[in-house]
Scaffold this motif. Structure first.
Motif, PDB file in Angstrom:
ATOM      1  N   ASN A  63       0.817  -1.219   0.000  1.00  0.00           N
ATOM      2  CA  ASN A  63       0.000   0.000   0.000  1.00  0.00           C
ATOM      3  C   ASN A  63       0.851   1.269   0.000  1.00  0.00           C
ATOM      4  OD1 ASN A  63      -2.683  -1.251   0.178  1.00  0.00           O
ATOM      5  ND2 ASN A  63      -1.997  -1.921   2.202  1.00  0.00           N
ATOM      6  N   VAL A  64       1.874   1.280  -0.835  1.00  0.00           N
ATOM      7  CA  VAL A  64       2.731   2.458  -0.925  1.00  0.00           C
ATOM      8  C   VAL A  64       2.050   3.514  -1.796  1.00  0.00           C
ATOM      9  CG1 VAL A  64       4.981   3.329  -1.663  1.00  0.00           C
ATOM     10  CG2 VAL A  64       4.787   1.037  -0.674  1.00  0.00           C
ATOM     11  N   PRO A  65       1.877   4.741  -1.295  1.00  0.00           N
ATOM     12  CA  PRO A  65       1.267   5.785  -2.112  1.00  0.00           C
ATOM     13  C   PRO A  65       2.062   6.020  -3.388  1.00  0.00           C
ATOM     14  CG  PRO A  65       1.406   6.473   0.189  1.00  0.00           C
ATOM     15  CD  PRO A  65       2.194   5.218   0.076  1.00  0.00           C
ATOM     16  N   GLU A  66       1.356   6.379  -4.442  1.00  0.00           N
ATOM     17  CA  GLU A  66       1.988   6.573  -5.746  1.00  0.00           C
ATOM     18  C   GLU A  66       3.151   7.552  -5.673  1.00  0.00           C
ATOM     19  OE1 GLU A  66       2.747   5.831  -9.609  1.00  0.00           O
ATOM     20  OE2 GLU A  66       1.061   4.894  -8.545  1.00  0.00           O
ATOM     21  N   LYS A  67       2.988   8.638  -4.941  1.00  0.00           N
ATOM     22  CA  LYS A  67       4.022   9.668  -4.884  1.00  0.00           C
ATOM     23  C   LYS A  67       5.287   9.205  -4.158  1.00  0.00           C
ATOM     24  CE  LYS A  67       0.869  13.632  -5.096  1.00  0.00           C
ATOM     25  NZ  LYS A  67       0.375  14.845  -4.387  1.00  0.00           N
ATOM     26  N   ALA A  68       5.172   8.120  -3.405  1.00  0.00           N
ATOM     27  CA  ALA A  68       6.337   7.626  -2.666  1.00  0.00           C
ATOM     28  C   ALA A  68       7.031   6.460  -3.354  1.00  0.00           C
ATOM     29  CB  ALA A  68       5.917   7.201  -1.257  1.00  0.00           C
ATOM     30  N   ARG A  69       6.453   5.958  -4.431  1.00  0.00           N
ATOM     31  CA  ARG A  69       6.940   4.694  -4.992  1.00  0.00           C
ATOM     32  C   ARG A  69       8.344   4.797  -5.577  1.00  0.00           C
ATOM     33  NH1 ARG A  69       1.567   1.818  -7.689  1.00  0.00           N
ATOM     34  NH2 ARG A  69       0.429   1.650  -5.698  1.00  0.00           N
ATOM     35  N   GLN A  70       8.687   5.896  -6.200  1.00  0.00           N
ATOM     36  CA  GLN A  70      10.024   6.010  -6.752  1.00  0.00           C
ATOM     37  C   GLN A  70      11.077   5.962  -5.646  1.00  0.00           C
ATOM     38  OE1 GLN A  70      11.505   6.272 -10.092  1.00  0.00           O
ATOM     39  NE2 GLN A  70      13.127   5.759  -8.636  1.00  0.00           N
ATOM     40  N   GLY A  71      10.850   6.735  -4.583  1.00  0.00           N
ATOM     41  CA  GLY A  71      11.791   6.720  -3.473  1.00  0.00           C
ATOM     42  C   GLY A  71      11.876   5.367  -2.810  1.00  0.00           C
ATOM     43  N   VAL A  72      10.738   4.712  -2.628  1.00  0.00           N
ATOM     44  CA  VAL A  72      10.720   3.392  -2.002  1.00  0.00           C
ATOM     45  C   VAL A  72      11.436   2.373  -2.886  1.00  0.00           C
ATOM     46  CG1 VAL A  72       9.222   1.480  -1.302  1.00  0.00           C
ATOM     47  CG2 VAL A  72       8.672   3.816  -0.599  1.00  0.00           C
ATOM     48  N   ALA A  73      11.192   2.432  -4.206  1.00  0.00           N
ATOM     49  CA  ALA A  73      11.851   1.502  -5.121  1.00  0.00           C
ATOM     50  C   ALA A  73      13.363   1.642  -5.050  1.00  0.00           C
ATOM     51  CB  ALA A  73      11.361   1.725  -6.547  1.00  0.00           C
ATOM     52  N   THR A  74      13.837   2.867  -4.947  1.00  0.00           N
ATOM     53  CA  THR A  74      15.278   3.095  -4.834  1.00  0.00           C
ATOM     54  C   THR A  74      15.833   2.469  -3.567  1.00  0.00           C
ATOM     55  OG1 THR A  74      15.122   5.155  -6.105  1.00  0.00           O
ATOM     56  CG2 THR A  74      17.070   4.868  -4.715  1.00  0.00           C
ATOM     57  N   GLU A  75      15.102   2.601  -2.467  1.00  0.00           N
ATOM     58  CA  GLU A  75      15.566   2.020  -1.205  1.00  0.00           C
ATOM     59  C   GLU A  75      15.489   0.497  -1.216  1.00  0.00           C
ATOM     60  OE1 GLU A  75      17.178   3.755   0.663  1.00  0.00           O
ATOM     61  OE2 GLU A  75      16.519   5.799   0.210  1.00  0.00           O
ATOM     62  N   LEU A  76      14.478  -0.056  -1.882  1.00  0.00           N
ATOM     63  CA  LEU A  76      14.405  -1.510  -2.005  1.00  0.00           C
ATOM     64  C   LEU A  76      15.594  -2.042  -2.797  1.00  0.00           C
ATOM     65  CD1 LEU A  76      10.589  -1.947  -2.695  1.00  0.00           C
ATOM     66  CD2 LEU A  76      11.811  -2.632  -0.628  1.00  0.00           C
ATOM     67  N   ALA A  77      15.978  -1.298  -3.824  1.00  0.00           N
ATOM     68  CA  ALA A  77      17.170  -1.684  -4.583  1.00  0.00           C
ATOM     69  C   ALA A  77      18.415  -1.608  -3.707  1.00  0.00           C
ATOM     70  CB  ALA A  77      17.325  -0.792  -5.814  1.00  0.00           C
ATOM     71  N   ASN A  78      18.445  -0.645  -2.785  1.00  0.00           N
ATOM     72  CA  ASN A  78      19.563  -0.564  -1.851  1.00  0.00           C
ATOM     73  C   ASN A  78      19.634  -1.797  -0.958  1.00  0.00           C
ATOM     74  OD1 ASN A  78      20.618   1.900  -2.693  1.00  0.00           O
ATOM     75  ND2 ASN A  78      19.338   3.093  -1.302  1.00  0.00           N
ATOM     76  N   LEU A  79      18.468  -2.317  -0.554  1.00  0.00           N
ATOM     77  CA  LEU A  79      18.452  -3.534   0.256  1.00  0.00           C
ATOM     78  C   LEU A  79      19.045  -4.713  -0.511  1.00  0.00           C
ATOM     79  CD1 LEU A  79      14.924  -3.281   1.933  1.00  0.00           C
ATOM     80  CD2 LEU A  79      17.138  -2.870   3.021  1.00  0.00           C
ATOM     81  N   ASP A  80      18.680  -4.837  -1.796  1.00  0.00           N
ATOM     82  CA  ASP A  80      19.260  -5.893  -2.614  1.00  0.00           C
ATOM     83  C   ASP A  80      20.769  -5.730  -2.737  1.00  0.00           C
ATOM     84  OD1 ASP A  80      16.996  -7.399  -3.150  1.00  0.00           O
ATOM     85  OD2 ASP A  80      16.497  -6.293  -4.968  1.00  0.00           O
ATOM     86  N   LYS A  81      21.205  -4.498  -2.927  1.00  0.00           N
ATOM     87  CA  LYS A  81      22.640  -4.234  -3.045  1.00  0.00           C
ATOM     88  C   LYS A  81      23.374  -4.595  -1.758  1.00  0.00           C
ATOM     89  CE  LYS A  81      25.939  -0.560  -4.182  1.00  0.00           C
ATOM     90  NZ  LYS A  81      26.101   0.884  -4.502  1.00  0.00           N
ATOM     91  N   GLN A  82      22.752  -4.300  -0.632  1.00  0.00           N
ATOM     92  CA  GLN A  82      23.373  -4.628   0.649  1.00  0.00           C
ATOM     93  C   GLN A  82      23.544  -6.137   0.811  1.00  0.00           C
ATOM     94  OE1 GLN A  82      20.659  -2.655   3.276  1.00  0.00           O
ATOM     95  NE2 GLN A  82      21.299  -0.616   2.589  1.00  0.00           N
ATOM     96  N   ILE A  83      22.554  -6.905   0.370  1.00  0.00           N
ATOM     97  CA  ILE A  83      22.666  -8.360   0.445  1.00  0.00           C
ATOM     98  C   ILE A  83      23.790  -8.846  -0.466  1.00  0.00           C
ATOM     99  CG2 ILE A  83      21.507 -10.532  -0.080  1.00  0.00           C
ATOM    100  CD1 ILE A  83      18.899  -9.224   0.785  1.00  0.00           C
ATOM    101  N   THR A  84      23.870  -8.279  -1.664  1.00  0.00           N
ATOM    102  CA  THR A  84      24.938  -8.655  -2.594  1.00  0.00           C
ATOM    103  C   THR A  84      26.305  -8.355  -2.000  1.00  0.00           C
ATOM    104  OG1 THR A  84      23.512  -8.276  -4.515  1.00  0.00           O
ATOM    105  CG2 THR A  84      25.880  -8.236  -4.895  1.00  0.00           C
ATOM    106  N   GLU A  85      26.443  -7.192  -1.378  1.00  0.00           N
ATOM    107  CA  GLU A  85      27.728  -6.828  -0.762  1.00  0.00           C
ATOM    108  C   GLU A  85      28.057  -7.751   0.407  1.00  0.00           C
ATOM    109  OE1 GLU A  85      26.957  -2.766   0.130  1.00  0.00           O
ATOM    110  OE2 GLU A  85      27.615  -2.042  -1.842  1.00  0.00           O
TER     111      GLU A  85
END
Length: 512
Positions: A70-92
């Motif tokens: 239930n992420v508001p539309e206006k927040a989705r870009q920022g949230v997507a970027t942070e989710l990608a950061n979580l994936d990157k952290q796991i890779t590291e």
């Protein structure tokens, strides 16, 4: 989770999943590190996948994206970027585990103090930024629940066996919920010392899979494909075929604009692209509609993309030292399909409505090794066997003269409103596998189906090891399991093509 997160699959997908599931540890980023294997090593000319016997550590992290519905539309870009950061952290963290074997053997607390503890701190900060992004635009978030997703757990694990009972025709019949768990020897066991434990066999040319248990001789698998739902008098029986090539021009990147817009290497693995020719992390709806297409029908600018398949015989490709490639365990020669068939089909119970412009659909789950099989939609088979056997948790070894086939049947029910959703799943759903009908007020849309054919020298199994393995690209911690196969689509049509496709299907014609 939203009401459609655990979806009913197509009958083919439901029947293809084996009772013995891949290892699942509560839906997270499971990290496996083989401390002896190098991403760029061959096996002394033996064309045999690595079967190193180093200690293997695991870290299981909750999968945050699947819980954000239930992420508001206006927040989705920022949230997507942070989710990608979580994936990157796991890779590291994965890379850190793989490079610190000596330190781990000398200090039982090294993994916790030097890897897992700092990882939790990074994840906590990232999750807090997600909370801020959502609340800043007036959205509601369970702050305590979100914060609880920061912690990861450490374990030692035995080899994960993918296949198990699939050789005997084992399959799931419960709408996709996991049955059977791990087969013998596949369970992870906790240990107070993350670096302790017996030697492991994670396999693969890069040391992160696949293993022998990920393969099966298809001639020894019992038939598991059953009939399709019976068509009603209102069925939409037509088909529309679009011819977009096989990516012979090698249009590749490791981005994923759907799940990680604006993030380079957001997928951590390589994709083939057909259709729209300029799909990367920075593509927008405006740029997609203005781009060129590889499709013969120039009105079809849709983006069709999937992870590449590689042959692991000691060879390498252009990305052996690149992010998403060899640096992250995706190694071997990239195979171009000999055929790539893209077809839209109808619904057995109703007419279809046209796909909305810029609809996004992801089918399958790139993280089934850690998420379980709830959203798995992988179909592996061989030419001459497709109507008899479909595999989800194993790669087929095809007989001489037969080719490997990957098949995708996308979600074909749409909520009638949204072209995407926060977790990229709840705006679409699979039709009921028994009747073919859409439920919950969803509307039937043309079902995108894809069939990719590969000419592959059959792997051989010897002494519990596999020679000349092939595998689909994936996140490094997912061990190149067959069930992680997935496919991505963005609908981009010009000149009223979306309506033409729907009208063709509804009128029972075969169009292209």
């Amino acid at each position: 989770m939203g009401r459609n997160t655990r979806k009913r699959r197509t009958p083919l997908a439901t029947k293809a999943i084996a009772a013995s599931a891949a290892l699942a540890l509560g839906g997270g980023g499971l990290i496996w590190a083989n401390f002896y294997a190098s991403a760029h090593e061959s096996n002394s000319g033996q064309n045999q996948t690595k079967a190193a016997t180093g200690q293997v550590a695991t870290i299981a992290c909750p999968d945050v994206q699947q819980k954000l519905t239930n992420v508001p539309e206006k927040a989705r870009q920022g949230v997507a970027t942070e989710l990608a950061n979580l994936d990157k952290q796991i890779t590291e963290a994965y890379a850190r585990l793989a490079s610190t074997r000596q330190a781990q053997t000398q200090d039982a607390n090294f993994v916790q103090n030097a890897i897992v503890g700092p990882l939790k701190e990074k994840r906590s900060a990232t999750l807090d930024r997600i909370r801020i992004d959502i609340q800043r635009v007036g959205g509601q978030v369970d702050a305590a629940g979100l914060s609880a997703l920061a912690a990861c757990t450490t374990q030692t694990a035995n080899q994960t066996n993918a296949g198990g009972q699939q050789q005997n025709g084992g399959q799931q019949q419960n709408g996709g919920q996991q049955q059977g768990g791990q087969n013998n020897g596949g369970q992870a066991s906790a240990s107070p010392s993350a670096g302790a434990g017996a030697g492991q066999n994670v396999g693969g040319q890069a040391g992160n899979g696949p293993v022998a248990a990920d393969f099966v001789d298809i001639t020894k698998v019992a038939a598991n494909v059953q009939g399709k739902p019976q068509a009603s008098g209102n069925a939409s029986k037509g088909t529309f075929t679009t011819r977009c090539g096989v990516n012979a021009n090698k249009n590749h990147n490791t981005d994923n604009v759907i799940v990680a817009p604006g993030v380079t290497n957001g997928a951590h693995h390589l994709h083939d692209y057909v259709g729209n020719q300029k799909v990367d992390a920075f593509a927008t709806n405006d740029s997609l509609i203005a781009d060129q297409t590889s499709c013969q029908n120039q009105s079809d600018l849709s983006a069709y993309y999937w992870p590449v398949v590689r042959i692991q015989n000691g060879t390498q490709d252009f990305d052996q030292n690149a992010d998403g490639g060899g640096k992250e365990g995706n190694v071997g020669k990239i195979l171009t399909p000999v055929q790539a068939q893209i077809k839209y089909v109808g619904n057995p119970q109703s007419k279809v409505v046209a796909m909305p412009q810029f609809l996004r659909i992801i089918t399958g789950d790139a993280k089934t090794t850690t998420n379980g099989l709830a959203n798995a939609n992988a179909h592996w088979s061989c030419t001459g066997f497709e109507n008899k056997v479909q595999l989800t948790t194993q790669y087929p070894i095809c007989p001489q003269g037969s080719n490997v086939v990957r098949t995708f049947a996308f979600q074909s029910c749409w909520d009638g409103q949204n072209i995407d959703s926060a977790n990229h799943r709840t705006h679409v759903a699979f039709a009921d596998p028994a009747s073919g009908a859409c439920g919950n007020g969803f509307k039937a849309i043309p079902q995108l189906t894809m069939r990719l054919v590969y000419k592959i020298t059959p792997p051989t199994l010897q002494n519990g090891q596999v020679k000349n393995a092939y595998a689909v690209d994936g996140f490094p911690e997912q061990l190149h399991k067959p069930a992680t196969d997935h496919d991505d689509f963005i609908a981009v049509f010009k000149n009223n093509l979306a309506n033409k496709i729907a009208n063709c299907i509804n009128s029972g014609q075969k169009c292209q």
